[in-house]
Enzyme design. Structure first.
Site, mmCIF file in Angstrom:
data_model
loop_
_atom_site.group_PDB
_atom_site.id
_atom_site.type_symbol
_atom_site.label_atom_id
_atom_site.label_comp_id
_atom_site.label_asym_id
_atom_site.label_seq_id
_atom_site.Cartn_x
_atom_site.Cartn_y
_atom_site.Cartn_z
ATOM 1 C CG ASP A 277 -2.217 0.743 1.002
ATOM 2 O OD1 ASP A 277 -2.281 1.547 0.053
ATOM 3 O OD2 ASP A 277 -3.163 0.539 1.788
ATOM 4 C CB ALA A 278 0.285 4.816 -0.520
#
Length: 585
Positions: A277-278
């Protein structure tokens, strides 16, 4: 894999760049060529019109190909429902996963398959090749601020079946799917954009709930990607690390070798690509600087480090080059295994070859735009979008208030904002032009209660609606939106105002209907003041403008769920959905 959401030639000290990238700047094209970066992720700000999307994705790919590199992964979060990036008025947004979950009892996997196929076709038409979807988190926590209706529901078996169906539909069309968020984000009350959530499930619950949809997909298909979660799972890995501020805490899954390599790869047998994920989310960025985050997640077993640092001006480009250089030094020094890195590269190349990315690159922008214009929001796509909405609405209670009787002429609406006022009014008037409809928007800080009460007194029927929980940063886009996210309307104030007006309507003996426009967990709060309750799980609207016969510019908002609700309230449809989550009755 980087985002290019905003980019400015110059950013003054203490200021943020908020100029969306809708055309590829020469500096970013050179960065792609110079760095051989693995991919780009785009956000709603980057996507304006059909031709613009086609050209931007074309130019991004050409920046890589012209330098002799492989085609890039170009990704987007097009989940449907709460998280969509293609403009609503252009594409087919659908009502989201929980709406699909509400149809499963009667329709099985039909809408998971159809939505996956249509979303993939529309993304491919404008040049995307990766969709960070579907979300297969099992939402067992009513207080979950970031997943809730992005989940198919609380039943792990149903989530697994619907998630697999939607994933397969996307991948069969040629879009690489990314199941998320491993090992599961469904039982959290903290958003990993703003903090580091922790799940304290025992191993049996983890296996039978959190991991089940991922395991089911791996055992029954071939997921292209799986996205990690920035979440602590002590029963899977209780290893501690020293954060950049000197504090000690448990490794989140994104940084855990026990979770990504030992569990996901070895124990569960996942052969595809692991994408984080980011990494700029607070669940990681609060504890690691960008270089340390990338090195740690690669050591844990990730193949793609997503958004490790923002690229917002030419001054940031040397920083990303330095980060890449620092990671290379970590490999040379043995901190990152060269053998494992080589295996990772092979997985990435294999995935690109498997989906023939080199054959999916847009050659002619004009021709591609013509094709995309026929695919995006095609009438047959919109028909299925409406059909999903029609089948998803749940009748939770109805004390004979609808179908609305002929004697009911005046309606007063209590809506979360003006857009919902307009959409609900438009849908109801289209079905019964004789309705006299007034509306109170609860979006402002100073709602005129006196006026609202007067309109309630004059009404034959009061229709109220609420959107809970509030908009998350995942919907807005990401960490660039944190200031706007913090400045959101005070939800407690809005709920109190709505409750006060609903209680007033009850005191006036007005017939009343309550509509839950997002998660149905809010129903017990409003049901005591309602004669009927509906749950929709979505409130997507699109804006339409036209000039009428008198030369006036008319602005209208409409949406599939508002159409479905209007049809149900006027007796044209029956509510067929079933709750995919439990609520207090």
């Amino acid at each position: 894999m980087l985002d290019i959401r905003y980019f400015c030639d110059d950013v003054p000290a203490g200021k943020r760049c908020t100029s969306p990238v809708t055309e590829l700047p020469a500096d970013l094209a050179s960065m792609i060529a110079d760095t051989d970066v693995g991919g780009i992720v785009l956000f709603a700000n980057n996507l304006v019109s059909t031709k613009q999307m086609v050209k931007l994705n074309h130019d991004i790919q050409q920046a890589s190909l012209s330098a002799g590199h492989d085609p890039l992964f170009i990704a987007v979060d097009q989940e449907g429902g709460r998280v969509v990036r293609i403009p609503h008025h252009l594409g087919t947004s659908f009502s989201g996963n929980m709406a699909i979950g509400a149809t499963a009892k009667n329709s099985g996997t039909q809408f998971a398959l159809q939505s996956g196929e249509i979303i993939a076709k529309e993304l491919l038409s404008v040049g995307f090749n990766v969709n960070f979807a579907p979300t297969v988190d099992v939402n067992v926590n009513p207080l979950n601020p970031v997943i809730n209706v992005r989940s198919f529901g609380e039943d792990a078996d149903q989530v697994a079946k619907l998630g697999l169906a939607q994933m397969n539909a996307m991948q069969q069309q040629g879009i690489i799917s990314s199941l998320k968020h491993f090992p599961g984000h469904g039982d959290t009350s903290v958003d990993s954009h703003t903090g580091l959530p922790r799940v304290d499930h025992d191993r049996s619950t983890i296996n039978n709930t959190d991991l089940k949809p991922f395991k089911y997909a791996i055992d029954n298909s071939n997921p292209g990607m799986i996205m990690t979660a920035h979440i602590q799972y002590p029963q899977l890995d209780n290893s501690e690390f020293i954060a950049k501020d000197g504090s000690k805490t448990i490794l989140p899954a994104t940084m855990s070798r026990k979770i990504l390599t030992d569990l996901l790869r070895t124990e569960m047998g996942f052969k595809g690509v692991i994408v984080t994920d980011a990494l700029n989310m607070a669940g990681i960025a609060h504890y690691f600087d960008p270089t340390a985050a990338v090195i740690q997640t690669f050591k844990a077993g990730s193949d793609i480090a997503l958004m490790p640092m923002p690229i917002r001006s030419p001054a940031d480009i040397p920083r990303i080059k330095q980060l890449i250089n620092d990671v290379a030094i970590a490999v040379q020094q043995g901190e990152i295994s060269l053998d494992e890195l080589t295996q990772s590269v092979e997985r990435l190349k294999t995935l690109k070859q498997q989906y023939a990315l080199n054959k999916r690159v847009i050659d002619n922008v004009e021709e591609a735009t013509q094709i995309a214009s026929k695919v995006l929001g095609a009438p047959q796509h919109k028909k299925i979008e409406q059909k999903l909405a029609n089948h998803a609405v749940v009748d939770i209670a109805n004390n004979g208030v609808y179908p609305i009787k002929d004697s009911v002429k005046k309606l007063h609406l209590l809506m979360p904002d003006q857009t919902k006022c307009m959409a609900m009014t438009f849908a109801l008037k289209n079905r019964h032009s004789a309705f006299n409809i007034s509306c109170t928007s609860l979006a402002g800080k100073n709602t005129d209660l006196t006026k609202a009460q007067q309109q309630i007194k004059q009404a034959d029927l009061v229709i109220s609606a609420d959107i809970t929980p509030q908009q998350s940063m995942a919907e807005m886009g990401g960490m660039d939106d944190i200031a706007q996210w913090r400045d959101r309307l005070d939800k407690t104030q809005q709920i109190n105002t709505l409750l006060a007006l609903m209680k007033f309507a009850k005191q006036q003996n007005k017939a009343s209907i309550f509509i839950s426009l997002r998660t149905p967990y809010n129903v017990p709060q409003f049901a005591p003041y309602s004669d009927a309750v509906l749950a929709t799980f979505a409130h997507n609207t699109a804006k339409h403008e036209y000039v009428d016969d008198y030369g006036r510019l008319i602005t209208e908002f409409s949406g599939p769920m508002f159409n479905a609700v209007a049809d149900i309230l006027t007796g044209r449809l029956e509510a067929k959905g079933s709750l995919p989550v439990s609520i207090e009755q």
